[in-house]
Design a protein around this motif. Sequence first.
Motif, PDB file in Angstrom:
ATOM      1  N   PRO A   1      -4.971   9.268 -10.096  1.00 40.28           N
ATOM      2  CA  PRO A   1      -4.039   8.250  -9.596  1.00 40.28           C
ATOM      3  C   PRO A   1      -4.289   7.855  -8.137  1.00 40.28           C
ATOM      4  N   TYR A   2      -4.699   8.808  -7.311  1.00 38.41           N
ATOM      5  CA  TYR A   2      -5.001   8.511  -5.912  1.00 38.41           C
ATOM      6  C   TYR A   2      -6.237   7.617  -5.816  1.00 38.41           C
TER       7      TYR A   2
ATOM      8  N   GLN B   1     -11.290   5.488   3.770  1.00 41.31           N
ATOM      9  CA  GLN B   1     -10.641   5.331   2.470  1.00 41.31           C
ATOM     10  C   GLN B   1     -11.563   4.913   1.336  1.00 41.31           C
ATOM     11  N   VAL B   2     -12.665   4.227   1.634  1.00 39.93           N
ATOM     12  CA  VAL B   2     -13.575   3.849   0.549  1.00 39.93           C
ATOM     13  C   VAL B   2     -14.055   5.082  -0.220  1.00 39.93           C
ATOM     14  N   PRO B   3     -14.433   6.193   0.456  1.00 41.70           N
ATOM     15  CA  PRO B   3     -14.803   7.387  -0.311  1.00 41.70           C
ATOM     16  C   PRO B   3     -13.661   7.952  -1.151  1.00 41.70           C
TER      17      PRO B   3
ATOM     18  N   HIS C   1       0.836  -1.202   0.000  1.00 47.68           N
ATOM     19  CA  HIS C   1       0.000   0.000   0.000  1.00 47.68           C
ATOM     20  C   HIS C   1       0.875   1.258   0.000  1.00 47.68           C
ATOM     21  N   GLY C   2       1.924   1.228   0.810  1.00 49.07           N
ATOM     22  CA  GLY C   2       2.820   2.378   0.851  1.00 49.07           C
ATOM     23  C   GLY C   2       3.430   2.649  -0.514  1.00 49.07           C
ATOM     24  N   LEU C   3       3.821   1.599  -1.219  1.00 48.76           N
ATOM     25  CA  LEU C   3       4.432   1.773  -2.534  1.00 48.76           C
ATOM     26  C   LEU C   3       3.431   2.306  -3.549  1.00 48.76           C
ATOM     27  N   TYR C   4       2.165   1.798  -3.507  1.00 50.81           N
ATOM     28  CA  TYR C   4       1.150   2.344  -4.409  1.00 50.81           C
ATOM     29  C   TYR C   4       1.018   3.847  -4.203  1.00 50.81           C
ATOM     30  N   LEU C   5       0.967   4.236  -2.933  1.00 56.11           N
ATOM     31  CA  LEU C   5       0.690   5.633  -2.607  1.00 56.11           C
ATOM     32  C   LEU C   5       1.883   6.533  -2.912  1.00 56.11           C
ATOM     33  N   TYR C   6       3.107   6.058  -2.661  1.00 62.61           N
ATOM     34  CA  TYR C   6       4.272   6.842  -3.065  1.00 62.61           C
ATOM     35  C   TYR C   6       4.274   7.031  -4.591  1.00 62.61           C
TER      36      TYR C   6
ATOM     37  N   MET D   1      -6.499   3.619  -4.495  1.00 61.44           N
ATOM     38  CA  MET D   1      -7.302   3.271  -3.324  1.00 61.44           C
ATOM     39  C   MET D   1      -8.221   2.080  -3.562  1.00 61.44           C
ATOM     40  N   VAL D   2      -8.522   1.753  -4.804  1.00 61.40           N
ATOM     41  CA  VAL D   2      -9.417   0.624  -5.070  1.00 61.40           C
ATOM     42  C   VAL D   2      -8.820  -0.666  -4.529  1.00 61.40           C
ATOM     43  N   ARG D   3      -7.571  -0.939  -4.879  1.00 64.84           N
ATOM     44  CA  ARG D   3      -6.938  -2.167  -4.388  1.00 64.84           C
ATOM     45  C   ARG D   3      -6.658  -2.079  -2.894  1.00 64.84           C
TER      46      ARG D   3
END
Length: 326
Positions: free
Chosen positions: A153-154, A143-145, A85-90, A158-160
């Motif tokens: 991109p954000y 986070q669902v919203p 998750h951290g890598l997706y967000l970075y 967040m979907v996954r």
Amino acid sequence: MSGTDSAESATRLSAHFDATIAHDQRIEPRDWMPDGYRATLVRQIAQHAHSEIIGMQPEGEWITKAPSLRRKAILFAKVQDEAGHGLYLYSAAETLGIDRDELTERLLQGRQKYSSIFNYPTLSFADVGVIGWFVDGAAICNQVPLCRSSYGPYARAMVRVCKEESFHQRQGFELLLTMMRGTEAQRAQVQDAVDRWWWPSLMMFGPPDDDSPNSAQSMAWKIKRHSNDELRRRFVDMTVPQAEFLGVTLPDPELRWNEERGTHDFGTPDYAELMRVIKGDGPCNAQRMERRTKAHEDGAWVREAAAAHAAKQQALRETTKEGTAA
């Protein structure tokens, strides 16, 4: 371009941005955006990414102490998910033109924050379950919203993340349910963990709306869709029936159903404590940052090796291209 033309172009770009937001469409990395919008996204996404990485620590401490191979494997998989998750967000933050190395430096220098919830200790294995139930449950509410965030991109990242957080919440609840069906000592351990984590979990949504400096603008830009207090109330309403099914008592004497409003009334979290923790005076702030700093320093050789390999591969590609051209 003259000053007049430049001003007209800026006005058109701003109008297009406003219209995109108003029509619930997505802003993408190459689109024009106000500086404030970009800065707000960098702050929020970076804090989210930092939280996922530092959030590996409280539960990671229990990987070697898990009571069975099954529990060890479950916990290990969850901690790996948090790293992902951290890598997706970075990666999402990098689409805004900021490198993850810079974001990490800001964190280590104290210029960026991570979620206050990760500054509390995990004193028993029941804490692992309560983190899954409370902390990941709160994350789902929050986070669902964000899957509908105005920044593309954000929202897509967040979907996954939300799918995996939902699984983590169920894992935590299943662990607690197993313990509540066990011995009296196990049930007492679960209740103790619930007592310690309830109020920090409510604080996780941030300060009350009247004292939240960024919430209103973030909602106007549709980066976030709901206020802190609204999300906090949703979490309480979601959690109360789960607590009843589990057989634990939530430590709030003011907690009761309000028939008129169709929601629960509940006590006020200690927001003074929240601010102390945010400013670095929580039970585990120093420990969390020491470990994060050490991990960053210990990983320097990996980053250097990766950079050297990338440079070597780029040089080989250029040599091959030159040879083909000749």
